[in-house]
Design a protein around this motif. Structure first.
Motif, PDB file in Angstrom:
ATOM      1  N   VAL A  55       0.656  -1.068   0.048  1.00 39.78           N
ATOM      2  CA  VAL A  55       0.140   0.018  -0.141  1.00 39.78           C
ATOM      3  C   VAL A  55       0.913   1.238  -0.067  1.00 39.78           C
ATOM      4  O   VAL A  55       0.372   2.446  -0.433  1.00 39.78           O
ATOM      5  CB  VAL A  55      -0.966  -0.140   1.232  1.00 39.78           C
ATOM      6  N   GLU A  56       2.124   1.199   0.273  1.00 32.17           N
ATOM      7  CA  GLU A  56       3.180   2.241   0.219  1.00 32.17           C
ATOM      8  C   GLU A  56       2.576   3.579   1.298  1.00 32.17           C
ATOM      9  O   GLU A  56       2.570   4.616   0.862  1.00 32.17           O
ATOM     10  CB  GLU A  56       3.352   2.769  -1.195  1.00 32.17           C
ATOM     11  N   THR A  57       2.316   2.949   2.348  1.00 31.59           N
ATOM     12  CA  THR A  57       2.241   4.350   3.379  1.00 31.59           C
ATOM     13  C   THR A  57       3.004   3.990   4.605  1.00 31.59           C
ATOM     14  O   THR A  57       2.586   3.420   5.815  1.00 31.59           O
ATOM     15  CB  THR A  57       0.523   4.164   4.013  1.00 31.59           C
ATOM     16  N   PRO A  58       4.438   3.899   4.561  1.00 31.59           N
ATOM     17  CA  PRO A  58       5.228   3.501   5.665  1.00 31.59           C
ATOM     18  C   PRO A  58       4.890   4.441   6.854  1.00 31.59           C
ATOM     19  O   PRO A  58       5.274   3.859   7.896  1.00 31.59           O
ATOM     20  CB  PRO A  58       6.755   3.685   4.926  1.00 31.59           C
ATOM     21  N   THR A  59       4.594   5.692   6.803  1.00 31.08           N
ATOM     22  CA  THR A  59       4.405   6.546   8.109  1.00 31.08           C
ATOM     23  C   THR A  59       2.920   5.927   8.742  1.00 31.08           C
ATOM     24  O   THR A  59       2.765   6.392   9.982  1.00 31.08           O
ATOM     25  CB  THR A  59       4.177   7.835   7.642  1.00 31.08           C
ATOM     26  N   CYS A  60       2.381   5.012   8.014  1.00 28.45           N
ATOM     27  CA  CYS A  60       0.960   4.721   8.601  1.00 28.45           C
ATOM     28  C   CYS A  60       0.816   3.119   8.268  1.00 28.45           C
ATOM     29  O   CYS A  60       0.226   2.616   7.562  1.00 28.45           O
ATOM     30  CB  CYS A  60      -0.283   5.275   7.878  1.00 28.45           C
ATOM     31  N   PRO A  61       1.403   2.516   9.299  1.00 29.06           N
ATOM     32  CA  PRO A  61       1.757   1.003   9.058  1.00 29.06           C
ATOM     33  C   PRO A  61       0.252   0.142   9.564  1.00 29.06           C
ATOM     34  O   PRO A  61      -0.407   0.749  10.054  1.00 29.06           O
ATOM     35  CB  PRO A  61       2.957   0.620  10.036  1.00 29.06           C
ATOM     36  N   MET A  62       0.318  -0.871   8.932  1.00 29.15           N
ATOM     37  CA  MET A  62      -0.780  -1.731   9.257  1.00 29.15           C
ATOM     38  C   MET A  62      -0.440  -3.189   9.332  1.00 29.15           C
ATOM     39  O   MET A  62      -1.037  -4.174   8.722  1.00 29.15           O
ATOM     40  CB  MET A  62      -2.045  -1.427   8.403  1.00 29.15           C
ATOM     41  N   ARG A  63       0.616  -3.572  10.231  1.00 26.70           N
ATOM     42  CA  ARG A  63       1.031  -4.974  10.357  1.00 26.70           C
ATOM     43  C   ARG A  63       0.218  -5.793  11.206  1.00 26.70           C
ATOM     44  O   ARG A  63       0.108  -7.020  11.076  1.00 26.70           O
ATOM     45  CB  ARG A  63       2.683  -4.782  11.009  1.00 26.70           C
ATOM     46  N   THR A  64      -0.695  -5.060  12.118  1.00 25.69           N
ATOM     47  CA  THR A  64      -1.670  -5.835  12.910  1.00 25.69           C
ATOM     48  C   THR A  64      -3.067  -5.199  12.540  1.00 25.69           C
ATOM     49  O   THR A  64      -3.427  -4.027  12.064  1.00 25.69           O
ATOM     50  CB  THR A  64      -1.232  -5.710  14.229  1.00 25.69           C
TER      51      THR A  64
END
Length: 283
Positions: A55-64
């Protein structure tokens, strides 16, 4: 420490646009959903989120799933890329008229219609993985928004943002009714023993959980709209459709009375989110 606390309260008190539950509300609903979802659903969520870098939003992660639950608010900071989604977080349906979501959902740009769209996209395995990951994040977040009553009903006051309120121990500070339900009251309700996601869920017997999971997105929107009228506005104003005072005062007695309906909304949001995730991914 005293200066830091004063600064935090001042930031909280600033009036702003209708946005979403603060992190604790969204994350709690997401945790309840994960606990209630089928194992196969949880595995598929983990698989999708393991590829969230697409998704290429490194400042807004969603790993969980908890990070995914606040992603849709985080990406508001990214400017034009996600500005199209601003109106997806709410639907301002007048609590002083019969329930009619259509005027608030022009062209599908409201929380109810976007929940349905996100679920369809998440279930469509022909779509690119990147699109399905975004759909997952929007679905998790928007189901939280729908169960914040002031994202479902209002009095032409931007979901209570224009209702100046005094809350508990910070009664002398300026805040608004929307901020109270977004965070101040939500944080207290969720942390009231038994606290946290599993504590909130434990308040609801299994039979009640099963009943809560039934219905449609529109049914849930109508229910949240009713809570906005009967709890959010009535709890602050007395008469939900009466005159709005210069400052609505929520003292400790009023706050304690509002904790159960808010905890119930959090539990409902998580249980219903689990159902939608199961339907989209569990097969």
């Amino acid at each position: 420490m005293a200066r830091l606390l004063a600064l935090l309260i001042a930031i909280i008190a600033l009036p702003g646009p209708a946005a979403a539950w603060w992190e604790y509300g969204h994350e709690t609903i997401a945790t309840i959903a994960a606990a209630e979802a089928k194992p196969a659903t949880r595995r598929e969520i983990a698989r999708l989120l393991s590829r969230s870098s697409l998704v290429e939003t490194p400042t807004c992660p969603m790993r969980t799933i908890e990070q995914a639950s606040v992603w849709a608010d985080c990406v508001k900071q990214l400017g034009d890329r996600f500005s199209y989604a601003y109106s997806w977080h709410y639907q301002n349906v007048d609590v002083c008229k019969p329930f009619d979501p259509k005027p608030a959902c022009a062209d599908g740009n409201c929380v109810s219609k976007q929940i349905e769209r996100a679920k369809r996209m998440l279930a469509d395995r022909k779509l690119p993985t990147r699109d399905r990951i975004e759909a997952l994040a929007f679905l998790v977040h928007l189901m939280g928004d729908l169960h914040q009553p002031l994202h479902a009903g209002d009095r032409s006051d931007r979901g209570g943002n224009d209702v100046i309120a005094a809350y508990g121990q910070i009664a002398g500070r300026r805040t608004n009714l929307h901020a109270v339900w977004d965070g101040l009251l939500a944080d207290r309700a969720i942390s009231t023993p038994p606290g946290g996601a599993l504590g909130v869920l434990a308040d609801m017997p299994p039979a009640e959980r099963a009943a809560s999971a039934t219905g449609s997105v529109e049914d849930w929107a109508r229910e949240s709209w009713q809570v906005a009228r009967d709890s959010a506005y009535a709890g602050a104003l007395g008469d939900p459709c009466g005159p709005v005072p210069a400052r609505a005062v929520l003292d400790q007695a009023k706050i304690r009375a509002l904790l159960p309906p808010l905890r119930l909304q959090v539990a409902r949001g998580g249980i219903r989110l689990a159902r939608l995730l199961d339907e989209a991914l569990g097969g």
